[in-house]
Design a protein around this motif. Structure first.
Motif, short mmCIF file in Angstrom:
data_model
loop_
_atom_site.label_atom_id
_atom_site.label_comp_id
_atom_site.label_asym_id
_atom_site.label_seq_id
_atom_site.Cartn_x
_atom_site.Cartn_y
_atom_site.Cartn_z
N UNK A 159 8.84 -4.78 5.64
CA UNK A 159 9.85 -4.25 6.55
C UNK A 159 9.17 -4.00 7.90
N UNK A 160 9.42 -4.89 8.87
CA UNK A 160 8.77 -4.66 10.16
C UNK A 160 9.40 -3.46 10.86
N UNK A 161 8.64 -2.84 11.70
CA UNK A 161 9.20 -1.72 12.46
C UNK A 161 10.35 -2.24 13.30
N UNK A 162 11.46 -1.54 13.28
CA UNK A 162 12.60 -1.95 14.09
C UNK A 162 13.58 -2.86 13.37
N UNK A 163 13.44 -3.02 12.06
CA UNK A 163 14.40 -3.83 11.32
C UNK A 163 14.52 -3.30 9.90
N UNK A 164 15.76 -3.41 9.36
CA UNK A 164 16.00 -2.99 7.99
C UNK A 164 15.96 -4.18 7.05
N UNK A 165 15.89 -5.39 7.61
CA UNK A 165 15.92 -6.58 6.76
C UNK A 165 14.47 -7.03 6.46
N UNK A 166 14.13 -7.08 5.19
CA UNK A 166 12.75 -7.45 4.86
C UNK A 166 12.48 -8.94 5.06
N UNK A 167 11.25 -9.27 5.41
CA UNK A 167 10.79 -10.67 5.45
C UNK A 167 9.85 -10.86 4.27
N UNK A 168 9.94 -12.06 3.69
CA UNK A 168 9.15 -12.29 2.48
C UNK A 168 8.02 -13.28 2.71
N UNK A 169 6.88 -12.97 2.13
CA UNK A 169 5.71 -13.86 2.21
C UNK A 169 5.17 -14.08 0.81
N UNK A 170 4.72 -15.33 0.56
CA UNK A 170 4.15 -15.63 -0.76
C UNK A 170 2.75 -15.03 -0.86
N UNK A 171 2.44 -14.51 -2.04
CA UNK A 171 1.13 -13.89 -2.25
C UNK A 171 0.09 -14.95 -2.61
N UNK A 172 -1.06 -14.85 -1.98
CA UNK A 172 -2.15 -15.80 -2.23
C UNK A 172 -3.20 -15.20 -3.16
N UNK A 173 -2.85 -14.14 -3.85
CA UNK A 173 -3.81 -13.53 -4.78
C UNK A 173 -3.02 -12.89 -5.90
N UNK A 174 -3.72 -12.57 -6.98
CA UNK A 174 -3.08 -11.82 -8.06
C UNK A 174 -3.73 -10.44 -8.14
N UNK A 175 -3.06 -9.54 -8.88
CA UNK A 175 -3.58 -8.17 -8.95
C UNK A 175 -5.00 -8.15 -9.49
N UNK A 176 -5.34 -9.14 -10.33
CA UNK A 176 -6.68 -9.17 -10.92
C UNK A 176 -7.76 -9.40 -9.89
N UNK A 177 -7.38 -10.03 -8.76
CA UNK A 177 -8.39 -10.26 -7.71
C UNK A 177 -8.79 -8.96 -7.03
N UNK A 178 -7.96 -7.92 -7.17
CA UNK A 178 -8.30 -6.62 -6.59
C UNK A 178 -7.91 -6.50 -5.13
N UNK A 179 -7.22 -7.49 -4.59
CA UNK A 179 -6.73 -7.37 -3.22
C UNK A 179 -5.43 -8.16 -3.11
N UNK A 180 -4.75 -7.99 -2.00
CA UNK A 180 -3.49 -8.68 -1.79
C UNK A 180 -3.64 -9.52 -0.53
#
Lengths: 152, 155, 735
Positions: free
Chosen positions: C539-560
């Protein structure tokens, strides 16, 4: 309807098993009685293949019941016990010795909520653990002393 | 239940002489029979086998007492007989020591200690150990038959 | 309320119930194994025959017992030592040790009392009680879901996890109820709460001074078949007056060894019999086949636990819960939702609230579970449908349109469809149109023309609500306030910048994961559990509509990690690419289970361009088992925007990446990723023939060009993107 099959199979198997378990022949006979009778040699045994419901003396005249024991005495009567709960019918018998319980249906053991041997009481209740109450006053113990126990 | 009246007779016989009482220790060693914890019933009869009273019950569930067949036949399973003298069952290979304050008149008077034992899924063993309560037997390791390896009674 | 009773005991008891089920299933094998292993007696063998055989071999015999399996064990005391053995009833010979089978005592102890004392017994009983509660509440939920008790066995529908849960529950419920009830009874019996103590025949002394009769001359022994025997205790030679005690299924008797007469007897009481039956049904001892079936049904419990847990978690994530939801049987207005991410549920809630406030009985549910028979009193259906990708069904509603088209008798109540989508896509509200077409095929009456909502527009929705209200004669003017998803703050830890030289400024942003408690992890809260290919909503500042991005990592990697290309004037991409390490941004997780490598060892062809490499890089990073993975990557210039260039070299060395093929549009060759595929057509076709899965991620134009190239290539081996898509072997994440 495929989903119903396991349930039907289970019900069928369980019913068969229950009927199988309940169709056991009861140990159920009049007591042989007096010493005079006992000194008489035992009657010849019936063939080993005899498996009728009243297994013990089914094809023999029942000896007269005696009352040396308080055990529930039942004659080899025609209730068709082979294959169902025996206890279900017990108190409905006219020859039952519990006349004061007239219309009550149930088993002998129900009278005091326990299932004790004839004449015995207090056999289904677990005893009080050591230390929670005094040792019984059976004359063996010194009154007021507590047992000590150690397990290794 | 005739045997149940016997303890009363003993009580009246012993109480006048009750000045003499000593702690008596019963040391029980179990064999390695390879099963669950054993139930043990310690009880005393006279020389003719008539039940006098119980000394100890190892195992707390009344449901299983009928497998201690000697004790059960003598008491009709009356758990009041072991109120206050009941403890845990005893595992294979374990050792149980019970110390009781008993009347001296119990010894050298023809009385006999019986220990019945029973283990789940294994046989019942009435009279696993039978020890005449005599001074000569005090301190002696008396062998058991099946689950009890030995019982020693000592003062 | 029903759900409450099903869900909470389920989650709390998961571990306990699992332990009981697994040990119970293992224990169910023993009775059958024992029956198969022991020799069975001839059918006309009597107790006298059996006892004579044993007593001949062991004069010091003390006790003989026969288990329901037919296993006969004898105990004796001879020469000062005790002995015991399993006996062949046919010969009286010893055939083995009576010690319990391997593992039996351990498993029994664990199952019965968790290796503890009475506390363990009570805990296990609580587990059985919870199992019973789960089974009963589950039965009611199945009935509610299927549309009544008379439809309890009808075909289950819906997404896999929920369908599997229902199917398995219906398979196992009988066994689970039986096992838990009998288990509870047995615990009550052990604690003497049931008056089922075995009666003992009255003690009577045998006549003194008589020599013992041969066993065959004792009538009761001769007449009792060995198959009815439970236990025979021999009189002790040390005790004058001691008697035989015979216990059979039908009672117990004492017998004088000298006269052969019965001294006393007793028959089992009602409760004793019931307990015997309960034990048999619970343990399978004496009912071995039943035991095996119960064991098999118990094995369903781990899977039921997992599918139940998954459903609970997805309901948590997507927030599909509706307040004041009328029962399907009573509903006049039915709102059906097909949502990909969950925002359509938000609109459904607004509609539900508005119609309920207008005094209607409204039921809102997932379109995937649609079955006209569940709604006998429906007067109208409102279908709110999102679109996935290029006019496809949302993952949760696959197959529903086909089912509607095949309806033999369409519902009498008419329907209205409201589609949700993005006008910038060619197939705007494509799935909603598919649904309308399907309904027409089935002859289902339309209430009003299909409505459309562009990019969650509140105005579009308000307009449609007025039309819908007019159509049903209820004044409606609904304002949808988008529910702001609950977000979490993420802190940037590092950034890598590419592509500025080729007018494609792109940044790989790596964020630290918030810390979670074990409970949060177990419940899958927030970012505690995600896979590469899932999406992060920002949710960028100044907007209520979320933008979506694909994740390039999994939780097991320990980072996002995400890849963001900075668009001129882009609100969200601008804010993201301006972040410096230590800065924070608000985000929330949205699962994207449709875009994952299929399980197995088959090769995977990863195709992406620009920031589309993000999730593909995540798959490569997670490829610890070195499954063959082929990456086709399109960029502008090898010097400037080769995202993950260094990582790819490392993954190739370690075997996580089998082959890397690049195409650069601003090089001399002017090659695009589809060109690289065509150049490699033979190898790609071979991979497809070998069962490879194709995963495409990137912009829409690129995806179309790739699809064209791949339909040529796949045709060589008799496949097409469509045929592969059906098998889940062609998946796209297009933006």
């Amino acid at each position: 309807m495929k989903s119903a099959l396991p349930l039907f199979a289970l019900a069928a198997l369980a019913t068969t098993s229950i009927f199988g378990a309940l169709s056991a022949a009861p140990i159920d006979a009049a007591l042989p009685g007096t010493a005079a009778q006992l000194s008489v040699p035992a009657p010849a045994p019936a063939p080993a293949t005899e498996t009728s419901a009243n297994l013990l003396f089914a094809n023999r005249p029942a000896p007269a019941p005696v009352t040396t024991s308080t055990a529930p005495v039942r004659l080899a009567d025609g209730h068709g016990h082979g294959g169902w709960f025996f206890g279900m019918f017990d108190d409905d018998d006219d020859d039952d010795d519990d006349d004061d319980h007239g219309g009550r249906h149930g088993h002998h053991g129900d009278h005091d909520g326990r299932n004790c041997p004839p004449g015995a009481t207090n056999c289904a209740q677990s005893p009080a653990a050591a230390g929670t109450t005094d040792a019984p006053a059976n004359g063996l113990f010194t009154p007021g002393t507590k047992p000590q126990v150690q397990s290794n | 239940m005739k045997p149940l009246y016997a303890p009363l007779a003993l009580t009246t016989a012993l109480v006048p002489a009750m000045a003499a009482a000593t702690p008596v220790t019963f040391t029980t060693q179990m064999t390695n029979y390879g099963g669950d914890g054993a139930y043990l019933a310690y009880y005393v009869t006279d020389a003719s086998g008539a039940y006098l009273g119980s000394l100890w019950m190892a195992g707390g569930k009344a449901k299983y007492y009928q497998h201690l067949s000697g004790w059960y036949a003598a008491t009709g399973g009356n758990t009041a007989q072991v109120d206050g003298i009941t403890g845990a069952s005893v595992g294979a290979g374990r050792n149980l020591t019970i110390t009781l304050d008993l009347q001296d008149a119990l010894f050298d008077a023809g009385y006999v200690l019986h220990v019945d034992s029973s283990v789940e899924k294994m046989s019942d063993q009435p009279n696993d150990v039978v020890i005449p309560l005599t001074s000569a037997n005090l301190g002696q390791k008396m062998p058991g038959k099946r689950y009890v390896q030995s019982v020693t009674v000592s003062k | 309320m029903l759900r409450f009773f099903h869900r909470w005991p389920g989650l709390l008891a998961l571990v306990l119930v699992l332990l009981l089920a697994v040990t119970g299933a293992a224990l169910s094998l023993y009775p059958m194994a024992e029956r198969l292993a022991v020799p069975q007696a001839e059918s006309n063998l009597s107790v006298a025959d059996l006892a004579t055989r044993v007593a001949t071999a062991h004069p010091g015999i003390e006790q003989i017992r026969r288990a329901p399996s037919g296993r006969v064990v004898a105990w004796w005391f001879e020469g000062g030592t005790p002995g015991a053995a399993v006996i062949d009833p046919a010969t009286g010979a010893e055939i083995g040790s009576p010690d319990p089978a391997f593992g039996l005592r351990f498993l029994t102890d664990l199952h019965r009392k968790l290796m503890l004392g009475d506390g363990g017994r009570i805990t296990a009983a609580v587990g059985a009680g919870l199992m019973l509660l789960l089974s009963v509440s589950g039965a009611f939920l199945v009935a509610r879901r299927m549309g009544g008790w008379n439809r309890w066995f009808a075909r289950a529908r819906g997404p896999l996890a929920s369908r599997l849960h229902t199917e398995l529950a219906r398979f196992a419920i009988g066994g689970l109820v039986l096992s838990s009830v009998t288990g509870l009874w047995m615990t009550a019996s052990v604690f003497s709460l049931i008056p089922d103590g075995a009666t003992d025949p009255a003690p009577e002394s045998a006549l003194p001074g008589l020599a013992p009769l041969p066993l065959a001359e004792i009538p009761l022994f001769a007449e009792t078949p060995a198959s009815a025997l439970k236990e025979l205790s021999f009189p002790s030679s040390d005790l004058p007056g001691d008697s035989f005690k015979l216990t059979t299924d039908g009672g117990a008797a004492r017998i004088d060894p000298g006269t052969g007469q019965m001294l006393s007897f007793t028959t089992p009481g009602f409760f004793e019999r019931v307990t015997e039956v309960m034990v048999m049904l619970h343990t399978g001892q004496g009912a071995e086949t039943l035991g095996l079936i119960l064991g098999l049904m118990a094995l369903a419990v781990p899977v039921l636990g997992w599918t139940g847990f998954t459903q609970w978690r997805s309901a948590q994530t997507y927030g599909s819960r509706i307040k004041a939801n009328a029962a399907p049987m009573k509903a006049q207005t039915v709102i059906l939702v097909a949502s990909e991410g969950g925002s359509t549920w938000g609109f459904a809630r607004t509609l539900h609230k508005g119609l309920t406030a207008a005094g209607l009985a409204v039921h809102t549910g997932a379109l995937s579970r649609f079955d006209p028979a569940r709604f006998p009193h429906a007067e109208r259906f409102a279908i709110l449908a999102a679109t996935y990708g290029e006019g496809e069904a949302p993952t949760a509603a696959r197959g529903v349109a086909e089912r509607i088209a095949r309806l033999k008798t369409p519902p009498k109540a008419p329907f209205a469809v409201l589609g949700f989508g993005d006008r910038s896509f060619p197939a705007f509200c494509g799935y909603a149109e598919t649904l309308v077409a399907a309904a027409r095929t089935a002859g289902w009456a339309e209430m009003m023309p299909m409505g459309r909502v562009d990019r969650q527009s509140a105005q579009d929705f308000t307009r449609w609500s007025r039309d819908f209200g007019a159509a049903i004669g209820v004044p409606l003017d609904l304002t949808h306030l988008p529910e702001r998803p609950s977000t979490e703050a993420l802190t940037l830890v590092s950034r890598r910048d590419y592509g500025a030289e080729v007018q494609a400024p792109t940044t790989i942003l790596r964020f630290a994961l918030p810390s979670y408690t074990l409970l949060h992890r177990l419940a899958g809260k927030g970012f505690s559990c995600f896979e590469a290919g899932d999406l992060i909503g920002i949710l960028p500042r100044g907007s209520e509509v979320p933008r979506f991005y694909s994740l390039a990592s999994s939780a097991r990697d320990g980072f996002l990690e995400i890849c963001v290309r900075r668009h001129p004037g882009g609100l969200c991409s601008g804010q993201l690419t301006d972040l410096a390490p230590g800065d924070r941004i608000e985000g929330f997780l949205r699962r994207n289970p449709g875009f994952r490598p299929q399980p197995g060892r088959k090769p995977v062809i990863l195709i992406g361009a620009g920031t589309g490499i993000g999730p593909l890089a995540g798959f490569l990073r997670a490829n610890r088992r070195h499954r063959p993975m082929h990456l086709y990557f399109g960029a502008r210039s090898p010097q400037s925007d080769l995202l993950y260039g260094e990582d790819c070299a490392l993954w190739q060395q370690s075997g996580q990446l089998t082959r890397l093929t690049t195409a650069f549009s601003r090089s001399e060759a002017r090659s695009y990723v589809q060109d690289a595929l065509r150049a490699d057509a033979e190898a790609v076709a071979k991979l497809i023939k070998g069962g490879a899965q194709i995963m495409v991620c990137g912009g829409r134009e690129m995806a179309e060009a790739v699809r064209d190239a791949l339909s040529e290539i796949a045709a060589r081996v008799g496949e097409s993107p469509a045929s592969l898509k059906e098998k889940g072997r062609y998946v796209e994440d297009v933006y």
